[in-house]
Design an enzyme around this catalytic site. Structure first.
Site, PDB file in Angstrom:
ATOM      1  N   HIS A  27       2.753 -10.786   5.576  1.00 56.58           N
ATOM      2  CA  HIS A  27       1.699 -11.782   5.331  1.00 56.58           C
ATOM      3  C   HIS A  27       1.598 -12.076   3.839  1.00 56.58           C
ATOM      4  CE1 HIS A  27      -2.420 -13.577   5.782  1.00 56.58           C
ATOM      5  NE2 HIS A  27      -2.525 -13.103   4.543  1.00 56.58           N
ATOM      6  N   GLU A  28       1.582 -11.028   3.045  1.00 52.08           N
ATOM      7  CA  GLU A  28       1.475 -11.221   1.593  1.00 52.08           C
ATOM      8  C   GLU A  28       2.738 -11.849   1.018  1.00 52.08           C
ATOM      9  OE1 GLU A  28      -1.304 -11.006   0.215  1.00 52.08           O
ATOM     10  OE2 GLU A  28      -2.321 -10.007   1.871  1.00 52.08           O
ATOM     11  N   HIS A  31       2.446 -15.464   0.977  1.00 55.75           N
ATOM     12  CA  HIS A  31       1.758 -16.027  -0.187  1.00 55.75           C
ATOM     13  C   HIS A  31       2.653 -15.964  -1.430  1.00 55.75           C
ATOM     14  CE1 HIS A  31      -2.001 -16.394   1.893  1.00 55.75           C
ATOM     15  NE2 HIS A  31      -2.158 -15.088   2.073  1.00 55.75           N
TER      16      HIS A  31
END
Length: 438
Positions: A27-28, A31
Site C-alpha cells: 500500500h505504501e 504512494h
C-alpha cells in the site's frame, strides 16, 4: 487443542499477519512510486510505527521497519502550502486552537524544507498528480484483492449457493436456537408443508422464474407471510408444489448480518457448489463486497462501541462484528488448525480472507476525511475543481487548497481510529471471534 494443532494455529496466524503487513507495505509502495515519479521529495518509507528496528538510506529516502506492526507511512515533504499572509512563516498574531494546530504543523514542516526543494514539495504538484499519489495506496490494495480473488476463483473456485435444496427444516425456530428435535407444538415450516425435498431444484416462485439463490432469497423475504406458489424440478420433471404461506421469522439482515429482522421465511438450505469464474465474476463479487463494506463502515463507530460494551458486560462476541488485524490473524490460525475443513478449502479460505482484507484496507483508506488517503484525495479534487472553474470563468487563481486547516478533523479522526483499534485488539485478545466450536 493438541500440540500439533496449536503449532499450526500459531503458524497460520503469524503467516497471515505477515501477509497482511506485506499488503500494508505494498500500500505504501503505491504512494511512494508515483511520488518519486512526480519528483516529490520523500524522506522516509516505513512499515510500522514507534521505535525504529531497522533502516537503510538509499538516496534521499530512509527505508525501514518500526516496532509496532500496525500500519506504515511514506513521509512526503511539503504536505501543506505556506501561509498566504507571510509565506514560509507563521504569523505570531494568529490565535485559536484550530489555527494554532495548522500553524504549528506548517512551521514544523518548513524547518525541513531547503531552498533547493522548491518545485519538489507535495503541495506544489498539480492536483491530478496529488490525486494519483494519494490514491496509489488504495489502488494497490484493490489490485492485490483482485489478483488474489481471481487466483482462487479461476483455479480452485468459490462455493456459491445454488437453487438445489440441500436440507428442509421441519419446524420453525428462532434463528439462533440450538439444533434439536421438533416438539409437538412447534409450527411446521412452509417448505415442509409444501412438500419440498432435498435435491429439488427451485425454478419458479409465485410465477416468476428464478435464476439464482439471491433472487429467490429476496423474493421469499419480500413475500412476508403471504401465499407462495413454488415449482421445482424433481428427477428432471417440473413439479408444482402445494400452495402455502411463507412465515414471518427472524432472518439476518442482508446488509448487516449482526441484525435480525422479521421477514418472509421458507425453511430450506441451499446446496453450495464450488464454481470457477473469470475476471468479470471477480469484479462482480468485489462490487457486492464493496457495497456491504461501505454500508458497515458508516456504522463502524457504533459497531466498535458495541464490541467494547459486550466486552465489559460479558456478553458473547458478535461473530459479524468488526475485528482488528489481531482478530483476523486469529481467525486465520483457527482455519489453518481445524480438522473440520479439507486442506484445499482451508488454503482457499485463507486466500479469500486475505483478498477481502485488502479490499477493506482500500475502502477504509478511501474515507474522505483526513488523515485517511480519502481526505487528501478529496482535497486534491477540490483544488482541481476550484482552480479549473477559476480558469473557466477567467478569475484569479485561488491557489493551493490549504489542507492544514483540516488538521483538527485529522486529529479527531485519528483519535477515533486509534481508540477503535485499541478496543478491537483488546477484544480480539480476551474475547476473540471463533468460527469453529468443535
Amino acid at each position: 487443542m493438541s500440540a500439533l494443532e496449536t503449532v499450526i494455529y500459531i503458524a497460520g496466524a503469524l503467516i497471515f499477519f505477515a501477509l497482511v503487513m506485506t499488503s500494508v507495505a505494498l500500500h505504501e509502495i503505491g504512494h511512494l512510486v508515483p511520488a518519486k515519479l512526480f519528483g516529490v521529495k520523500t524522506t522516509q518509507y516505513f512499515v510500522g510505527f514507534g521505535k525504529t528496528l531497522w533502516s537503510r538510506r538509499k538516496g534521499e529516502t530512509e527505508y525501514g521497519i518500526k516496532a509496532i506492526p500496525l500500519g506504515g507511512f511514506v513521509r512526503m515533504i511539503g504536505m501543506y502550502p505556506p501561509s498566504r499572509e507571510r509565506p514560509n512563516q507563521v504569523r505570531a498574531t494568529r490565535t485559536g486552537i484550530f489555527q494554532s494546530l495548522a500553524d504549528q504543523a506548517r512551521a514544523a514542516e518548513y524547518e525541513e524544507i531547503r531552498p533547493e526543494d522548491d518545485g519538489r514539495l507535495l503541495y506544489q504538484k498539480k492536483p491530478w498528480q496529488k490525486l494519483i499519489i494519494m490514491a496509489g495506496g488504495p489502488i494497490m490494495n484493490v489490485l492485490l484483492a483482485f489478483v488474489i480473488l481471481l487466483g482462487v476463483t479461476a483455479t480452485y473456485g468459490v462455493y456459491r449457493e445454488t437453487l438445489t435444496v440441500q436440507t428442509v427444516s421441519e419446524c420453525i425456530r428462532p434463528l439462533d436456537a440450538p439444533a434439536s428435535a421438533c416438539a409437538a407444538n412447534d409450527p411446521k415450516t412452509p417448505a415442509f408443508q409444501a412438500g419440498l425435498q432435498p435435491g429439488d431444484e427451485i425454478v419458479s416462485f409465485n410465477g416468476v422464474r428464478i435464476e439464482s439463490w439471491d433472487q429467490l432469497q429476496a423474493a421469499i423475504r419480500a413475500n412476508l407471510d403471504h401465499e407462495a406458489k413454488i415449482t421445482v424440478l424433481r428427477a428432471g420433471q417440473p413439479v408444482e408444489l402445494k400452495s402455502v404461506n411463507t412465515a414471518l421469522n427472524g432472518v439476518r439482515d442482508e446488509w448487516d448480518p449482526s441484525k435480525i429482522i422479521q421477514q418472509g421465511f421458507l425453511g430450506v438450505t441451499p446446496q453450495p457448489v464450488r464454481e470457477r469464474g473469470g475476471p468479470v465474476t471477480v469484479v462482480n463479487d468485489m462490487w457486492g463486497l464493496t457495497q456491504r463494506t461501505g454500508y458497515l463502515l458508516v456504522q463502524f463507530p457504533v459497531k466498535v462501541f458495541n464490541v467494547a460494551r459486550d466486552l465489559v458486560t460479558g456478553k458473547p462476541r458478535d461473530v459479524y462484528g468488526p475485528m482488528s488485524i489481531v482478530g483476523a490473524s486469529r481467525v486465520a490460525g483457527e482455519i489453518a488448525s481445524t480438522d473440520q475443513v479439507p486442506v484445499a478449502d482451508k488454503l482457499a479460505a485463507l486466500a479469500l480472507t486475505l483478498g477481502n482484507v485488502n479490499l477493506f484496507l482500500a475502502l477504509f483508506n478511501l474515507i474522505p476525511l483526513l488523515p485517511m488517503d480519502g481526505g487528501h484525495i478529496a482535497g486534491a479534487i477540490y483544488e482541481w475543481l476550484k482552480r479549473g472553474l477559476s480558469r473557466l470563468f477567467r478569475r484569479p487563481d485561488p491557489g493551493h487548497v490549504d489542507t492544514a486547516r483540516m488538521l483538527p478533523v485529522a486529529w479527531a479522526v485519528g483519535i477515533v481510529v486509534a481508540l477503535s483499534g485499541a478496543v478491537l485488539i483488546i477484544a480480539d485478545i480476551f474475547d476473540p471471534i471463533k468460527l469453529f466450536t468443535g
